[in-house]
Scaffold this motif. Structure first.
Motif, PDB file in Angstrom:
ATOM      1  N   CYS A  56       0.801  -1.119  -0.176  1.00 56.90           N
ATOM      2  CA  CYS A  56      -0.151   0.054  -0.027  1.00 56.90           C
ATOM      3  C   CYS A  56       0.886   1.355  -0.036  1.00 56.90           C
ATOM      4  CB  CYS A  56      -0.797  -0.054   1.112  1.00 56.90           C
ATOM      5  SG  CYS A  56      -1.980  -1.185   1.310  1.00 56.90           S
ATOM      6  N   LYS A  57       0.298   2.458  -0.511  1.00 55.50           N
ATOM      7  CA  LYS A  57       1.171   3.602  -0.442  1.00 55.50           C
ATOM      8  C   LYS A  57       1.418   3.908   1.010  1.00 55.50           C
ATOM      9  CE  LYS A  57       1.089   7.999  -2.175  1.00 55.50           C
ATOM     10  NZ  LYS A  57       0.456   9.062  -3.136  1.00 55.50           N
ATOM     11  N   GLY A  58       2.729   4.242   1.112  1.00 60.64           N
ATOM     12  CA  GLY A  58       3.373   4.444   2.433  1.00 60.64           C
ATOM     13  C   GLY A  58       4.002   3.299   3.138  1.00 60.64           C
ATOM     14  N   ALA A  59       3.787   2.080   2.665  1.00 64.17           N
ATOM     15  CA  ALA A  59       4.503   0.845   3.299  1.00 64.17           C
ATOM     16  C   ALA A  59       5.617   0.735   2.448  1.00 64.17           C
ATOM     17  CB  ALA A  59       3.489  -0.417   3.110  1.00 64.17           C
ATOM     18  N   ASP A  60       6.455  -0.134   3.048  1.00 60.40           N
ATOM     19  CA  ASP A  60       7.666  -0.467   2.481  1.00 60.40           C
ATOM     20  C   ASP A  60       7.677  -1.735   1.563  1.00 60.40           C
ATOM     21  OD1 ASP A  60       9.386   1.822   3.123  1.00 60.40           O
ATOM     22  OD2 ASP A  60       9.534   1.082   5.158  1.00 60.40           O
ATOM     23  N   MET A  61       6.835  -2.655   2.282  1.00 60.24           N
ATOM     24  CA  MET A  61       6.831  -4.198   1.459  1.00 60.24           C
ATOM     25  C   MET A  61       5.410  -4.629   2.185  1.00 60.24           C
ATOM     26  SD  MET A  61      10.174  -6.500   3.364  1.00 60.24           S
ATOM     27  CE  MET A  61      10.987  -5.337   2.368  1.00 60.24           C
ATOM     28  N   ALA A  62       5.019  -5.753   1.359  1.00 58.14           N
ATOM     29  CA  ALA A  62       3.586  -6.335   1.665  1.00 58.14           C
ATOM     30  C   ALA A  62       4.042  -8.105   1.190  1.00 58.14           C
ATOM     31  CB  ALA A  62       2.625  -5.625   1.042  1.00 58.14           C
ATOM     32  N   ILE A  63       3.303  -8.511   1.911  1.00 61.41           N
ATOM     33  CA  ILE A  63       3.231 -10.168   1.564  1.00 61.41           C
ATOM     34  C   ILE A  63       1.636 -10.493   1.307  1.00 61.41           C
ATOM     35  CG2 ILE A  63       5.413 -10.672   2.268  1.00 61.41           C
ATOM     36  CD1 ILE A  63       3.813 -11.803   4.667  1.00 61.41           C
ATOM     37  N   GLN A  64       1.161 -11.563   0.448  1.00 57.55           N
ATOM     38  CA  GLN A  64       0.013 -12.113   0.517  1.00 57.55           C
ATOM     39  C   GLN A  64       0.444 -13.508   1.533  1.00 57.55           C
ATOM     40  OE1 GLN A  64      -2.758 -10.885  -0.865  1.00 57.55           O
ATOM     41  NE2 GLN A  64      -3.751 -12.532   0.198  1.00 57.55           N
ATOM     42  N   TYR A  65      -0.200 -13.718   2.566  1.00 63.05           N
ATOM     43  CA  TYR A  65      -0.221 -14.885   3.389  1.00 63.05           C
ATOM     44  C   TYR A  65      -1.276 -15.353   3.747  1.00 63.05           C
ATOM     45  CZ  TYR A  65       1.461 -17.425   7.214  1.00 63.05           C
ATOM     46  OH  TYR A  65       1.816 -18.718   8.115  1.00 63.05           O
ATOM     47  N   GLN A  66      -1.448 -16.505   3.328  1.00 63.37           N
ATOM     48  CA  GLN A  66      -2.803 -17.404   3.462  1.00 63.37           C
ATOM     49  C   GLN A  66      -3.812 -16.331   2.671  1.00 63.37           C
ATOM     50  OE1 GLN A  66      -2.846 -18.096   7.524  1.00 63.37           O
ATOM     51  NE2 GLN A  66      -1.454 -19.828   7.145  1.00 63.37           N
ATOM     52  N   ASP A  67      -4.989 -15.794   3.522  1.00 61.25           N
ATOM     53  CA  ASP A  67      -5.878 -15.089   2.603  1.00 61.25           C
ATOM     54  C   ASP A  67      -5.680 -13.510   3.255  1.00 61.25           C
ATOM     55  OD1 ASP A  67      -6.995 -17.162   1.514  1.00 61.25           O
ATOM     56  OD2 ASP A  67      -8.336 -17.483   3.316  1.00 61.25           O
ATOM     57  N   ALA A  68      -4.584 -13.231   3.426  1.00 61.19           N
ATOM     58  CA  ALA A  68      -4.553 -11.841   4.199  1.00 61.19           C
ATOM     59  C   ALA A  68      -3.311 -11.082   3.315  1.00 61.19           C
ATOM     60  CB  ALA A  68      -4.233 -11.587   5.440  1.00 61.19           C
ATOM     61  N   LYS A  69      -3.617  -9.848   3.115  1.00 59.06           N
ATOM     62  CA  LYS A  69      -2.207  -9.039   2.832  1.00 59.06           C
ATOM     63  C   LYS A  69      -1.893  -8.325   4.009  1.00 59.06           C
ATOM     64  CE  LYS A  69      -0.888  -5.145  -0.474  1.00 59.06           C
ATOM     65  NZ  LYS A  69      -1.280  -4.314  -1.541  1.00 59.06           N
ATOM     66  N   ILE A  70      -0.531  -8.302   4.170  1.00 58.58           N
ATOM     67  CA  ILE A  70      -0.018  -7.975   5.299  1.00 58.58           C
ATOM     68  C   ILE A  70       1.062  -6.920   4.801  1.00 58.58           C
ATOM     69  CG2 ILE A  70       1.333  -8.195   7.525  1.00 58.58           C
ATOM     70  CD1 ILE A  70       0.332 -11.127   7.190  1.00 58.58           C
ATOM     71  N   ASN A  71       1.089  -5.588   5.332  1.00 60.22           N
ATOM     72  CA  ASN A  71       2.058  -4.493   4.834  1.00 60.22           C
ATOM     73  C   ASN A  71       2.759  -4.451   6.048  1.00 60.22           C
ATOM     74  OD1 ASN A  71       1.230  -2.939   2.355  1.00 60.22           O
ATOM     75  ND2 ASN A  71      -0.840  -3.382   3.521  1.00 60.22           N
ATOM     76  N   PHE A  72       4.180  -3.892   5.773  1.00 62.81           N
ATOM     77  CA  PHE A  72       5.239  -3.742   6.776  1.00 62.81           C
ATOM     78  C   PHE A  72       5.936  -2.304   6.573  1.00 62.81           C
ATOM     79  CE2 PHE A  72       4.999  -8.164   6.041  1.00 62.81           C
ATOM     80  CZ  PHE A  72       5.002  -8.866   7.420  1.00 62.81           C
ATOM     81  N   GLU A  73       6.178  -1.862   7.358  1.00 62.61           N
ATOM     82  CA  GLU A  73       7.217  -0.493   7.390  1.00 62.61           C
ATOM     83  C   GLU A  73       8.473  -0.929   7.865  1.00 62.61           C
ATOM     84  OE1 GLU A  73       8.234   3.823   7.266  1.00 62.61           O
ATOM     85  OE2 GLU A  73       6.552   2.661   6.341  1.00 62.61           O
ATOM     86  N   VAL A  74       9.498  -0.752   7.425  1.00 60.83           N
ATOM     87  CA  VAL A  74      10.849  -1.430   7.480  1.00 60.83           C
ATOM     88  C   VAL A  74      11.734  -0.055   7.909  1.00 60.83           C
ATOM     89  CG1 VAL A  74      12.927  -2.525   6.626  1.00 60.83           C
ATOM     90  CG2 VAL A  74      10.555  -3.359   6.150  1.00 60.83           C
ATOM     91  N   LYS A  75      12.409  -0.421   9.000  1.00 62.24           N
ATOM     92  CA  LYS A  75      13.531   0.986   9.406  1.00 62.24           C
ATOM     93  C   LYS A  75      14.770   0.019   9.793  1.00 62.24           C
ATOM     94  CE  LYS A  75      10.519   4.485   9.126  1.00 62.24           C
ATOM     95  NZ  LYS A  75      11.102   5.471   7.902  1.00 62.24           N
ATOM     96  N   GLY A  76      15.815   0.473   9.475  1.00 61.27           N
ATOM     97  CA  GLY A  76      17.093   0.052   9.703  1.00 61.27           C
ATOM     98  C   GLY A  76      17.805   0.836  10.641  1.00 61.27           C
ATOM     99  N   THR A  77      18.857   0.280  11.187  1.00 56.79           N
ATOM    100  CA  THR A  77      19.932   0.984  11.713  1.00 56.79           C
ATOM    101  C   THR A  77      21.214   0.216  12.005  1.00 56.79           C
ATOM    102  OG1 THR A  77      20.475   2.252  13.909  1.00 56.79           O
ATOM    103  CG2 THR A  77      19.142   0.397  14.253  1.00 56.79           C
ATOM    104  N   ARG A  78      22.374   0.709  12.134  1.00 57.86           N
ATOM    105  CA  ARG A  78      23.567  -0.007  12.253  1.00 57.86           C
ATOM    106  C   ARG A  78      23.753  -0.143  13.725  1.00 57.86           C
ATOM    107  NH1 ARG A  78      27.779   1.379   9.168  1.00 57.86           N
ATOM    108  NH2 ARG A  78      26.605   2.556   7.694  1.00 57.86           N
ATOM    109  N   SER A  79      22.964   0.669  14.440  1.00 57.53           N
ATOM    110  CA  SER A  79      23.197   0.541  15.891  1.00 57.53           C
ATOM    111  C   SER A  79      22.785  -0.717  16.528  1.00 57.53           C
ATOM    112  CB  SER A  79      22.361   1.682  16.742  1.00 57.53           C
ATOM    113  OG  SER A  79      22.732   2.819  16.535  1.00 57.53           O
ATOM    114  N   ASN A  80      23.328  -1.031  17.885  1.00 62.29           N
ATOM    115  CA  ASN A  80      22.984  -2.620  18.289  1.00 62.29           C
ATOM    116  C   ASN A  80      21.370  -2.569  18.817  1.00 62.29           C
ATOM    117  OD1 ASN A  80      25.295  -3.583  18.000  1.00 62.29           O
ATOM    118  ND2 ASN A  80      26.114  -2.687  20.023  1.00 62.29           N
TER     119      ASN A  80
END
Length: 143
Positions: A56-80
């Motif tokens: 969806c607009k604003g999400a970084d990635m999405a999957i189709q899993y079983q009967d649902a679409k799941i969107n994800f926001e992904v944020k990375g850091t080099r910190s621990n």
């Protein structure tokens, strides 16, 4: 609190491939690319048989899993750790998706052999404070 933390077990082949595809150039783009590649590996482990689809607009990635679409926001850091001070949401579309409950995958130690995924869900794990961007803070801080 919903927050969960998981390591991403990388095989030797995955480790070498991710280093080749997403070397550490010192830039935020390198962190972002590495985080998204690690998130894909993590999602496939967590959701066996999932298929990546257009987010969806604003999400970084999405999957189709079983009967649902799941969107994800992904944020990375080099910190621990989560590194709350540097965790920002820039897009009003991302903001809207997060407040509607999509998970944020905060990938820490992105250049480590053992990166960590922190799965965060609003409002259980964080609140959003409006600035020119929205800063993300742990629950209880500044409340």
């Amino acid at each position: 609190m919903h927050k969960s933390e998981s390591t991403i077990p990388l095989s030797d082949a995955q480790w070498h491939q991710i280093n080749e595809d997403h070397p550490d150039s010192g830039s935020s783009d390198a962190v972002r690319g590495r985080a998204e590649a690690l998130a894909r590996l993590y999602i496939l482990l967590r959701y066996p048989g999932a298929e990546f689809v257009a987010p969806c607009k604003g999400a970084d990635m999405a999957i189709q899993y079983q009967d649902a679409k799941i969107n994800f926001e992904v944020k990375g850091t080099r910190s621990n750790g989560i590194d709350w001070q540097r965790l920002k949401v820039s897009s009003p579309h991302s903001y809207g998706l997060l407040v509607s409950g999509i998970p944020m995958l905060r990938i820490s130690s992105v250049f480590s052999r053992v990166p960590v995924v922190h799965t965060l869900v609003y409002p259980q794990d964080f609140r959003l404070q409006e600035e020119p961007r929205w800063s993300v803070h742990p629950r209880g801080e500044f409340e």
